[in-house]
Motif scaffolding. Structure first.
Motif, PDB file in Angstrom:
ATOM      1  N   ARG A   1       0.829  -1.200   0.032  1.00  0.00           N
ATOM      2  CA  ARG A   1      -0.055  -0.020   0.095  1.00  0.00           C
ATOM      3  C   ARG A   1       0.895   1.105   0.048  1.00  0.00           C
ATOM      4  NH1 ARG A   1      -5.699  -0.627   3.305  1.00  0.00           N
ATOM      5  NH2 ARG A   1      -5.654   1.550   2.816  1.00  0.00           N
ATOM      6  N   THR A   2       0.407   2.160  -0.796  1.00  0.00           N
ATOM      7  CA  THR A   2       1.151   3.698  -0.650  1.00  0.00           C
ATOM      8  C   THR A   2       0.924   4.134   0.905  1.00  0.00           C
ATOM      9  OG1 THR A   2       0.976   4.275  -2.920  1.00  0.00           O
ATOM     10  CG2 THR A   2       1.074   5.958  -1.385  1.00  0.00           C
ATOM     11  N   VAL A   3       1.946   4.236   1.457  1.00  0.00           N
ATOM     12  CA  VAL A   3       1.930   4.709   2.954  1.00  0.00           C
ATOM     13  C   VAL A   3       2.340   6.152   3.336  1.00  0.00           C
ATOM     14  CG1 VAL A   3       2.645   4.192   5.232  1.00  0.00           C
ATOM     15  CG2 VAL A   3       2.079   2.297   3.647  1.00  0.00           C
ATOM     16  N   VAL A   4       1.961   7.041   3.783  1.00  0.00           N
ATOM     17  CA  VAL A   4       2.202   8.367   4.294  1.00  0.00           C
ATOM     18  C   VAL A   4       2.316   8.572   5.518  1.00  0.00           C
ATOM     19  CG1 VAL A   4       1.718  10.995   3.926  1.00  0.00           C
ATOM     20  CG2 VAL A   4       1.233   9.399   2.044  1.00  0.00           C
ATOM     21  N   THR A   5       3.607   9.038   6.043  1.00  0.00           N
ATOM     22  CA  THR A   5       3.708   9.414   7.254  1.00  0.00           C
ATOM     23  C   THR A   5       4.053  11.140   7.384  1.00  0.00           C
ATOM     24  OG1 THR A   5       6.100   8.747   7.048  1.00  0.00           O
ATOM     25  CG2 THR A   5       4.406   7.285   7.903  1.00  0.00           C
ATOM     26  N   TYR A   6       3.922  11.869   8.467  1.00  0.00           N
ATOM     27  CA  TYR A   6       4.394  13.275   8.548  1.00  0.00           C
ATOM     28  C   TYR A   6       4.632  13.588   9.927  1.00  0.00           C
ATOM     29  CZ  TYR A   6       0.372  15.735  11.118  1.00  0.00           C
ATOM     30  OH  TYR A   6      -0.447  16.083  12.079  1.00  0.00           O
ATOM     31  N   ASP A   7       5.426  14.520  10.121  1.00  0.00           N
ATOM     32  CA  ASP A   7       5.686  15.328  11.546  1.00  0.00           C
ATOM     33  C   ASP A   7       4.996  16.214  11.816  1.00  0.00           C
ATOM     34  OD1 ASP A   7       7.801  13.599  11.317  1.00  0.00           O
ATOM     35  OD2 ASP A   7       9.454  15.093  10.900  1.00  0.00           O
ATOM     36  N   PRO A   8       3.960  16.151  12.823  1.00  0.00           N
ATOM     37  CA  PRO A   8       3.001  17.239  12.997  1.00  0.00           C
ATOM     38  C   PRO A   8       3.800  18.400  13.436  1.00  0.00           C
ATOM     39  CG  PRO A   8       2.795  15.253  14.539  1.00  0.00           C
ATOM     40  CD  PRO A   8       3.976  14.949  13.946  1.00  0.00           C
ATOM     41  N   ARG A   9       2.959  19.608  13.398  1.00  0.00           N
ATOM     42  CA  ARG A   9       3.826  21.120  13.618  1.00  0.00           C
ATOM     43  C   ARG A   9       4.302  20.978  14.989  1.00  0.00           C
ATOM     44  NH1 ARG A   9       0.603  25.645  13.323  1.00  0.00           N
ATOM     45  NH2 ARG A   9      -0.335  24.944  11.321  1.00  0.00           N
ATOM     46  N   GLY A  10       5.686  21.536  14.733  1.00  0.00           N
ATOM     47  CA  GLY A  10       6.607  21.552  15.968  1.00  0.00           C
ATOM     48  C   GLY A  10       7.222  20.248  16.409  1.00  0.00           C
ATOM     49  N   ALA A  11       7.073  19.096  15.839  1.00  0.00           N
ATOM     50  CA  ALA A  11       7.717  17.982  16.056  1.00  0.00           C
ATOM     51  C   ALA A  11       8.666  17.386  14.823  1.00  0.00           C
ATOM     52  CB  ALA A  11       6.476  16.840  16.119  1.00  0.00           C
ATOM     53  N   GLY A  12       9.773  16.921  15.173  1.00  0.00           N
ATOM     54  CA  GLY A  12      10.683  16.257  14.215  1.00  0.00           C
ATOM     55  C   GLY A  12      11.221  17.428  13.285  1.00  0.00           C
ATOM     56  N   ARG A  13      10.752  17.379  11.986  1.00  0.00           N
ATOM     57  CA  ARG A  13      11.294  18.327  10.834  1.00  0.00           C
ATOM     58  C   ARG A  13      10.438  19.176  10.817  1.00  0.00           C
ATOM     59  NH1 ARG A  13      11.163  13.373   6.877  1.00  0.00           N
ATOM     60  NH2 ARG A  13       9.391  13.222   8.176  1.00  0.00           N
ATOM     61  N   SER A  14       9.023  19.260  11.326  1.00  0.00           N
ATOM     62  CA  SER A  14       8.035  20.226  10.732  1.00  0.00           C
ATOM     63  C   SER A  14       8.273  21.590  11.927  1.00  0.00           C
ATOM     64  CB  SER A  14       6.773  19.781  10.864  1.00  0.00           C
ATOM     65  OG  SER A  14       6.355  18.614  10.059  1.00  0.00           O
ATOM     66  N   VAL A  15       8.625  22.676  11.263  1.00  0.00           N
ATOM     67  CA  VAL A  15       8.986  24.007  12.103  1.00  0.00           C
ATOM     68  C   VAL A  15       7.592  24.763  11.906  1.00  0.00           C
ATOM     69  CG1 VAL A  15      10.380  25.916  12.076  1.00  0.00           C
ATOM     70  CG2 VAL A  15      11.223  23.739  11.377  1.00  0.00           C
ATOM     71  N   ARG A  16       7.463  25.103  13.290  1.00  0.00           N
ATOM     72  CA  ARG A  16       6.387  26.142  13.526  1.00  0.00           C
ATOM     73  C   ARG A  16       6.789  27.698  13.130  1.00  0.00           C
ATOM     74  NH1 ARG A  16       3.439  26.157  18.815  1.00  0.00           N
ATOM     75  NH2 ARG A  16       5.393  26.675  19.813  1.00  0.00           N
ATOM     76  N   THR A  17       6.016  28.383  12.439  1.00  0.00           N
ATOM     77  CA  THR A  17       6.470  29.772  12.182  1.00  0.00           C
ATOM     78  C   THR A  17       5.664  30.919  12.875  1.00  0.00           C
ATOM     79  OG1 THR A  17       4.819  29.897  10.335  1.00  0.00           O
ATOM     80  CG2 THR A  17       7.223  29.241   9.765  1.00  0.00           C
ATOM     81  N   GLU A  18       4.686  30.291  13.589  1.00  0.00           N
ATOM     82  CA  GLU A  18       3.900  30.975  14.799  1.00  0.00           C
ATOM     83  C   GLU A  18       3.959  30.105  16.077  1.00  0.00           C
ATOM     84  OE1 GLU A  18       0.044  31.736  13.183  1.00  0.00           O
ATOM     85  OE2 GLU A  18       0.821  32.857  11.249  1.00  0.00           O
ATOM     86  N   GLY A  19       3.725  30.975  17.209  1.00  0.00           N
ATOM     87  CA  GLY A  19       3.772  30.357  18.418  1.00  0.00           C
ATOM     88  C   GLY A  19       2.451  29.812  19.065  1.00  0.00           C
ATOM     89  N   GLY A  20       2.331  29.610  20.301  1.00  0.00           N
ATOM     90  CA  GLY A  20       0.859  29.205  21.041  1.00  0.00           C
ATOM     91  C   GLY A  20       0.924  27.872  20.944  1.00  0.00           C
ATOM     92  N   GLU A  21      -0.137  27.371  21.304  1.00  0.00           N
ATOM     93  CA  GLU A  21      -0.351  25.912  21.670  1.00  0.00           C
ATOM     94  C   GLU A  21      -0.928  25.213  20.326  1.00  0.00           C
ATOM     95  OE1 GLU A  21      -2.086  24.187  24.986  1.00  0.00           O
ATOM     96  OE2 GLU A  21      -1.677  25.983  26.464  1.00  0.00           O
ATOM     97  N   SER A  22      -0.653  24.153  20.189  1.00  0.00           N
ATOM     98  CA  SER A  22      -1.142  23.534  18.909  1.00  0.00           C
ATOM     99  C   SER A  22      -2.414  22.533  19.262  1.00  0.00           C
ATOM    100  CB  SER A  22      -0.028  22.513  18.380  1.00  0.00           C
ATOM    101  OG  SER A  22       0.865  23.199  18.132  1.00  0.00           O
ATOM    102  N   THR A  23      -3.489  23.014  18.903  1.00  0.00           N
ATOM    103  CA  THR A  23      -4.769  22.610  19.414  1.00  0.00           C
ATOM    104  C   THR A  23      -5.147  21.637  18.324  1.00  0.00           C
ATOM    105  OG1 THR A  23      -6.160  23.746  17.924  1.00  0.00           O
ATOM    106  CG2 THR A  23      -5.666  24.696  20.170  1.00  0.00           C
ATOM    107  N   PRO A  24      -5.866  20.515  18.710  1.00  0.00           N
ATOM    108  CA  PRO A  24      -6.357  19.190  17.585  1.00  0.00           C
ATOM    109  C   PRO A  24      -7.254  19.965  16.557  1.00  0.00           C
ATOM    110  CG  PRO A  24      -6.762  18.744  19.942  1.00  0.00           C
ATOM    111  CD  PRO A  24      -6.551  20.109  19.988  1.00  0.00           C
ATOM    112  N   ASP A  25      -7.886  21.139  16.542  1.00  0.00           N
ATOM    113  CA  ASP A  25      -8.558  21.836  15.444  1.00  0.00           C
ATOM    114  C   ASP A  25      -7.416  22.217  14.549  1.00  0.00           C
ATOM    115  OD1 ASP A  25     -11.158  21.176  16.190  1.00  0.00           O
ATOM    116  OD2 ASP A  25     -11.309  23.000  17.381  1.00  0.00           O
ATOM    117  N   LEU A  26      -6.328  22.804  15.080  1.00  0.00           N
ATOM    118  CA  LEU A  26      -5.236  23.188  14.044  1.00  0.00           C
ATOM    119  C   LEU A  26      -4.546  22.215  13.387  1.00  0.00           C
ATOM    120  CD1 LEU A  26      -4.027  25.723  13.293  1.00  0.00           C
ATOM    121  CD2 LEU A  26      -2.203  25.685  15.385  1.00  0.00           C
ATOM    122  N   HIS A  27      -4.375  21.059  14.284  1.00  0.00           N
ATOM    123  CA  HIS A  27      -3.677  19.740  13.681  1.00  0.00           C
ATOM    124  C   HIS A  27      -4.632  19.371  12.649  1.00  0.00           C
ATOM    125  CE1 HIS A  27      -0.172  19.428  16.130  1.00  0.00           C
ATOM    126  NE2 HIS A  27      -0.765  19.311  17.406  1.00  0.00           N
ATOM    127  N   ALA A  28      -5.900  19.229  12.984  1.00  0.00           N
ATOM    128  CA  ALA A  28      -6.723  18.685  11.822  1.00  0.00           C
ATOM    129  C   ALA A  28      -6.750  19.548  10.655  1.00  0.00           C
ATOM    130  CB  ALA A  28      -8.195  19.080  12.504  1.00  0.00           C
TER     131      ALA A  28
END
Length: 286
Positions: free
Chosen positions: A52-79
């Motif tokens: 199967r084609t599999v996709v993985t990712y780094d959520p904002r602020g984790a691993g390689r994914s860099v946040r360009t704005e501060g604040g908490e990362s809410t489930p709605d933002l991740h969604a």
């Protein structure tokens, strides 16, 4: 299987990194997500789906994914990030295996964009609002956040491990109990002064305190399956998952192993990736 390729996606407030493991398959893309765990935690599980084609990712602020704005990362933002990611890889509908905080975020996605997801397997979402002892749990989690802000990463992680491994209801006096020794868990006791940890600073409160839209989830075209670990009985993440399943009018499906059952030593967590992959295949094929 064709070699993995890595891509970036600009979203409001962050630049996401994601990986595609392509396969010649008519099945929907399989998206594997966690939070705050990044793509590295799904390497063993992804390797067990070469068909199967599999996709993985780094959520904002984790691993390689860099946040360009501060604040908490809410489930709605991740969604919203997930919504944009699925658009970027073809628009879906995809199948999703989401674990821990990723399961909370994926449930938020399905409530808003069910057309993008065929089947969601939400593995042990730490949805503390769904617990019968929610008040004690929410207070204990708030105390962990306060410990982080006051004493730093090590003491907060020691309390976090203590509460996530606890069997049974969360005690009302959790905050007043003697603090565990961080060294007993291999954690630093000394405060380095940083307060930017992806779990404690960005996701802990917003994830666990999130109020799911159960009416939207029950009405969604997406097939939602709540999965819990066979070895997690009585622990908060499993009990939360069982609470979510009950509110959806379903029963949780038992998957092999523990909260990290899909891992084969990633981040020091040893589960049963063969058994977990077999259980996931069975659910996705039903």
């Amino acid at each position: 299987m064709t070699e993995l390729t890595t891509h970036t996606l600009e979203v409001p407030g962050a630049v996401l990194h994601y990986d595609i493991r392509p396969a010649d398959s008519a099945d929907p893309i399989l998206l594997l997500i966690g939070s705050p765990m990044d793509a590295a935690g799904f390497a063993s599980l992804a390797a067990r789906f070469p068909d199967r084609t599999v996709v993985t990712y780094d959520p904002r602020g984790a691993g390689r994914s860099v946040r360009t704005e501060g604040g908490e990362s809410t489930p709605d933002l991740h969604a919203d990030d997930l919504h944009r990611l699925i658009d970027a890889i073809g628009g879906g509908p995809v199948d999703i295996l989401a674990s821990s905080g990723g399961a909370v975020n994926a449930l938020a996605l399905v409530a808003k964009h069910p057309e993008q997801v065929r089947t969601l397997v939400a593995h042990e979402p730490p949805a503390a609002q769904a617990l019968p002892d929610r008040e004690q749990a929410l207070a204990a989690i708030a105390d962990i956040r306060q410990t982080y802000e006051r004493d730093g990463f090590g003491p907060a992680m020691a309390k976090f491990i203590g509460i996530t491994s606890l069997t049974g209801e969360i005690p009302a006096d959790f905050a007043d109990r003697p603090m565990p020794d961080p060294a007993a868990f291999g954690m630093p006791a000394e405060d380095d002064g940083s307060r930017d940890d992806v779990l404690f600073a960005q996701n802990l409160i917003s994830c666990t305190h999130y109020e799911h839209d159960y009416e939207a989830l029950r009405a969604a075209s997406t097939r939602v399956v709540i999965a819990v670990g066979a070895e997690s009985e009585g622990q908060m993440a499993r009990r939360s998952g069982e609470g979510v399943a009950a509110r959806l009018g379903t029963e949780a499906v038992i998957f092999p192993s523990n909260h990290g059952g899909f891992m084969d030593g990633e981040f020091g967590m040893k589960g049963d990736p063969d058994g977990f992959a077999a259980a996931l295949r069975k659910v996705l094929s039903e």
